[in-house]
Design a protein around this motif. Structure first.
Motif, PDB file in Angstrom:
ATOM      1  N   ARG A   1       1.577   7.963   0.965  1.00 18.41           N
ATOM      2  CA  ARG A   1       1.192   6.642   1.452  1.00 18.41           C
ATOM      3  C   ARG A   1      -0.126   6.679   2.211  1.00 18.41           C
ATOM      4  NH1 ARG A   1       5.974   2.468   2.619  1.00 18.41           N
ATOM      5  NH2 ARG A   1       4.083   1.178   2.566  1.00 18.41           N
TER       6      ARG A   1
ATOM      7  N   TRP B   1       0.652   6.171   8.599  1.00 18.05           N
ATOM      8  CA  TRP B   1       1.378   7.112   7.763  1.00 18.05           C
ATOM      9  C   TRP B   1       0.896   8.538   7.968  1.00 18.05           C
ATOM     10  CZ3 TRP B   1       5.878   6.210   5.650  1.00 18.05           C
ATOM     11  CH2 TRP B   1       6.276   4.894   5.484  1.00 18.05           C
TER      12      TRP B   1
ATOM     13  N   ARG C   1      -8.455  10.399   5.353  1.00 13.16           N
ATOM     14  CA  ARG C   1      -7.231   9.595   5.403  1.00 13.16           C
ATOM     15  C   ARG C   1      -6.043  10.373   5.985  1.00 13.16           C
ATOM     16  NH1 ARG C   1      -7.640   4.733   2.410  1.00 13.16           N
ATOM     17  NH2 ARG C   1      -5.359   4.575   2.225  1.00 13.16           N
TER      18      ARG C   1
ATOM     19  N   ASP D   1      -2.660   6.588  -0.525  1.00 14.28           N
ATOM     20  CA  ASP D   1      -2.579   5.484  -1.478  1.00 14.28           C
ATOM     21  C   ASP D   1      -3.678   4.447  -1.234  1.00 14.28           C
ATOM     22  OD1 ASP D   1      -0.918   2.603  -2.149  1.00 14.28           O
ATOM     23  OD2 ASP D   1      -0.876   4.210  -3.643  1.00 14.28           O
ATOM     24  N   GLU D   2      -4.351   4.054  -2.303  1.00 11.04           N
ATOM     25  CA  GLU D   2      -5.459   3.103  -2.187  1.00 11.04           C
ATOM     26  C   GLU D   2      -4.996   1.743  -1.674  1.00 11.04           C
ATOM     27  OE1 GLU D   2      -8.548   3.528  -2.448  1.00 11.04           O
ATOM     28  OE2 GLU D   2      -8.887   5.351  -3.615  1.00 11.04           O
ATOM     29  N   ASP D   3      -3.774   1.368  -2.008  1.00  6.47           N
ATOM     30  CA  ASP D   3      -3.283   0.047  -1.640  1.00  6.47           C
ATOM     31  C   ASP D   3      -2.609   0.024  -0.267  1.00  6.47           C
ATOM     32  OD1 ASP D   3      -4.103  -0.938  -4.119  1.00  6.47           O
ATOM     33  OD2 ASP D   3      -2.208  -0.364  -5.071  1.00  6.47           O
ATOM     34  N   GLU D   4      -2.517   1.181   0.371  1.00  4.44           N
ATOM     35  CA  GLU D   4      -1.867   1.243   1.678  1.00  4.44           C
ATOM     36  C   GLU D   4      -2.779   0.651   2.755  1.00  4.44           C
ATOM     37  OE1 GLU D   4       0.425   1.217   4.525  1.00  4.44           O
ATOM     38  OE2 GLU D   4       1.300   2.095   2.696  1.00  4.44           O
ATOM     39  N   LYS D   5      -2.245  -0.317   3.493  1.00  2.00           N
ATOM     40  CA  LYS D   5      -3.038  -1.001   4.504  1.00  2.00           C
ATOM     41  C   LYS D   5      -3.032  -0.281   5.853  1.00  2.00           C
ATOM     42  CE  LYS D   5      -2.222  -5.530   2.402  1.00  2.00           C
ATOM     43  NZ  LYS D   5      -1.672  -6.904   2.590  1.00  2.00           N
ATOM     44  N   ARG D   6      -2.089   0.671   6.033  1.00  5.91           N
ATOM     45  CA  ARG D   6      -1.994   1.378   7.323  1.00  5.91           C
ATOM     46  C   ARG D   6      -1.972   2.894   7.115  1.00  5.91           C
ATOM     47  NH1 ARG D   6       3.312  -1.523   9.472  1.00  5.91           N
ATOM     48  NH2 ARG D   6       3.816  -1.150   7.260  1.00  5.91           N
ATOM     49  N   PRO D   7      -3.012   3.439   6.546  1.00  4.91           N
ATOM     50  CA  PRO D   7      -3.025   4.887   6.288  1.00  4.91           C
ATOM     51  C   PRO D   7      -2.972   5.714   7.572  1.00  4.91           C
ATOM     52  CG  PRO D   7      -5.201   3.954   5.898  1.00  4.91           C
ATOM     53  CD  PRO D   7      -4.268   2.803   6.077  1.00  4.91           C
ATOM     54  N   ARG D   8      -3.551   5.195   8.646  1.00  3.34           N
ATOM     55  CA  ARG D   8      -3.523   5.944   9.906  1.00  3.34           C
ATOM     56  C   ARG D   8      -2.092   6.094  10.411  1.00  3.34           C
ATOM     57  NH1 ARG D   8      -7.401   4.209  14.805  1.00  3.34           N
ATOM     58  NH2 ARG D   8      -8.891   4.936  13.235  1.00  3.34           N
TER      59      ARG D   8
END
Length: 633
Positions: free
Chosen positions: A165, A177, A222, A168-175
């Motif tokens: 996650r 995760w 990321r 993932d390119e579409d993940e809005k909260r990579p930090r």
């Protein structure tokens, strides 16, 4: 209008997802919370040992250094003890409370597998992954004892999901995760030391290499390895530092391990328990290893009934071109690394549990895709469980008239050379022993019959759900069988006899582990006769170790004194004790499962409420080693 339709579709998908997760939760809860009740009692060996350590932490207030009978016990990470102690604080000290952390972790792992699968493959595949995880034989079998492996498996699975996650390119909260990934690694360190980091990090690096992202700047931006490392240290470092300070010397630069050598916590925990164990050079050598071929083939059993669908995995795509392909590739790297790692190390049957979620994800993906291999697997499963049902009913019929005097231990054979493996006692079963298991046999046969009819008539989700229900019934049949085995696997009846007898000091013959359930249920801190070996040997060499170990001569002096003492021993060991102290100082108070409670001063029959059971000559289940001192590790 289009926006309204999209909202309705989204709500429908959300409702369906929560419905499927609820089904997984109910199935897992029926199995794992449904089996925390007692009996069966806590078993001798690691089961009661873990519960006792947590109780000692709670009563002593020392949550840093684990102790058994006052002896430092430095082998294991502490988080499972902490969780047990917290539950004791909330609900009180009892055996079912000691089982709650493992049971809840099992339920959480099933839900995590389902959620991970839904995110990667869709609702149906995720549901199947959760069904596989919650009802596979391995997860149930290896959560009957209180070991932290299911918790470790949860943290590794969560780390793997957080890893994908974060990328993932579409993940809005990579930090977020990336932080969850780091927190999972730090928690894994507190559950089972270095493997809590080695397994997920190695799987992630192999995945990045195969997906050509290992040297990408975007990957590391990321994943945030610097801040992640700080989170890991914040979670795991305090206990390691405190344990080192409480148990000096702080550093010992040596690989020498042997009797009477004490090098403090840091050396023992990392060098002896990690490096030397991997190299099969650890001292004491109180463990065994499963043959490599069996270790691999056993996964057909551990993943049963879903292992019949493993051939269908070969038809899946592992190209990381979309979320589903990325998850399949990661699951392959994840399971593959763990299995190969233990191929070159000392191995117990349950060591590979952290790869179960990876295999469950692959199975769920294949089951949702369907195809001829899935249909064939369903029919094969129907045939297998039909034969199992036939065998269960045939055995039940064959033993219908066999007598069942005493407890089941009198009908078992004994294979002490196998007891250092976690399933060593399976070899003890005889045809006669099944006479004690008529009810579990009937319930298991009914479960298998249900599975046979369903899998031979149906396919797809109906067959899968029927297989899940079959396993729920089978696991409760297994719990009933464990109740029958209670006198053999636990010494609780001896503890109850001790509590009903006049006050006296408890002595345990040989190793603490052999009768650990007596210690848990009585709340006594016993003396240990010739018990300075295996798990307690290292702590016994520590400065200031308590004087709880007795030699034969010291025991003789105590036993023939005017003070009352009690001794728990195997029937085979009791013969040696009788020779040592003489018949006039030797009275049997109670027998159970081939084990005895003895006293040195005769009880007054008129005032005693105990039932004195005549000794029976039964081969001891504990001839030289407990049922696998590292079975439980």
């Amino acid at each position: 209008m289009a926006s309204q339709d999209l909202t309705i579709l989204r709500n429908d998908l959300f409702s369906r997802r929560w419905f499927l997760l609820t089904v997984v939760f109910l199935i897992a809860t029926a199995i794992y919370l449904g089996c925390v009740i007692s009996p069966p009692s806590l078993m001798d060996d690691v089961d009661a040992v873990q519960a006792q350590i947590a109780k000692t932490m709670l009563t002593s207030g020392n949550w840093v250094t684990a102790r058994l009978d006052g002896v430092v016990y430095l082998e294991k990470a502490p988080l499972i003890y902490w969780l047990m102690a917290i539950f004791y604080k909330i609900f009180g000290v009892s055996d079912w409370v000691a089982r709650l952390p493992v049971a809840l972790a099992s339920i959480a792992l099933a839900l995590l597998s389902a959620s991970f699968g839904m995110w990667a493959f869709g609702e149906r595949a995720g549901f199947y992954a959760g069904l596989c995880m919650s009802t596979c034989v391995g997860l149930f079998l290896f959560t009957r004892i209180q070991i932290p492996d299911v918790m470790l498996t949860f943290t590794i699975a969560l780390a793997m999901w957080a890893f994908l996650r974060a990328l993932d390119e579409d993940e809005k909260r990579p930090r977020l995760w990336a932080a969850i990934l780091a927190a999972s690694l730090g928690t894994g360190l507190l559950l089972k030391s270095l493997v809590g980091i080695v397994f997920p990090v190695a799987a992630a690096l192999i995945y990045l290499l195969f997906s050509k992202q290992l040297f990408s700047q975007r990957t590391w931006l990321r994943l945030r390895p610097v801040s992640g490392s700080l989170i890991v240290l914040l979670i795991a470092a305090p206990w390691h530092v405190l344990a080192t300070l409480q148990n000096p010397p702080y550093f010992a630069w040596t690989l020498q391990s042997g009797p009477g050598l004490y090098h403090g916590f840091l050396w023992f925990y990392f060098v002896n328990e990690q490096l030397l164990r991997f190299l099969n050079l650890r001292y004491p050598r109180d463990y065994n290893t499963v043959p490599r071929l069996y270790f691999w083939l056993f996964h057909l059993l551990w993943l049963f009934p879903w292992s019949v669908y493993l051939p269908a995995i070969t038809k899946l795509s592992f190209k990381p071109v979309d979320r589903a392909g990325q998850t399949r590739l990661l699951a392959l790297c994840w399971a593959g690394f763990i299995l190969i790692f233990f191929t070159f190390s000392t191995t117990q049957e349950y060591y590979s549990m952290p790869c179960y979620p990876a295999l469950a994800l692959l199975l769920g993906s294949a089951m949702a895709a369907g195809g001829k291999w899935i249909d064939r697997g369903t029919r094969v499963l129907g045939a297998i469980v039909a034969l199992a049902a036939l065998a269960a009913f045939a055995i039940g019929f064959a033993v219908r008239n066999l007598p069942t005097a005493g407890d089941i231990s009198s009908a078992l054979s004994h294979h002490p050379s196998a007891y250092t493996l976690s399933l060593g006692h399976m070899l003890d079963l005889t045809l006669g022993s099944f006479a004690y298991l008529r009810l579990p046999l009937c319930l298991a046969g009914a479960a298998f019959l249900l599975g046979a009819v369903s899998n031979l008539r149906w396919s797809g989700m109906r067959a899968f759900l029927a297989s899940g229900l079959m396993m729920v019934l089978f696991f409760h049949a297994a719990r009933l069988a464990l109740v029958v085995f209670d006198p053999y696997l636990s010494s609780r009846p001896l503890a109850e006899a001790f509590q009903s007898a006049p006050p006296g000091k408890l002595i345990v013959d040989r190793h603490y582990y052999y009768f650990s359930s007596v210690i848990f249920y009585t709340g006594q801190d016993p003396l240990l006769l010739n018990g300075k070996f295996n798990n307690l040997e290292y702590g016994a060499a520590a400065p200031g170790a308590p004087a709880v170990f007795l030699t034969d001569s010291e025991f003789q002096q105590l036993w023939i004194s005017e003070n009352r003492y009690y001794l728990v021993a195997s029937e085979k060991g009791a013969d040696r004790i009788e020779t040592l102290v003489g018949k006039e100082h030797f009275e049997t108070i109670a027998t159970s499962g081939g084990k005895l409670l003895l006293t040195n001063i005769a009880l007054k029959r008129s005032s005693s409420t105990l039932l004195i059971v005549p000794r029976r000559t039964v081969a001891s289940p504990f001839p030289s080693l407990s049922p696998g001192n590292d079975v439980h590790d």
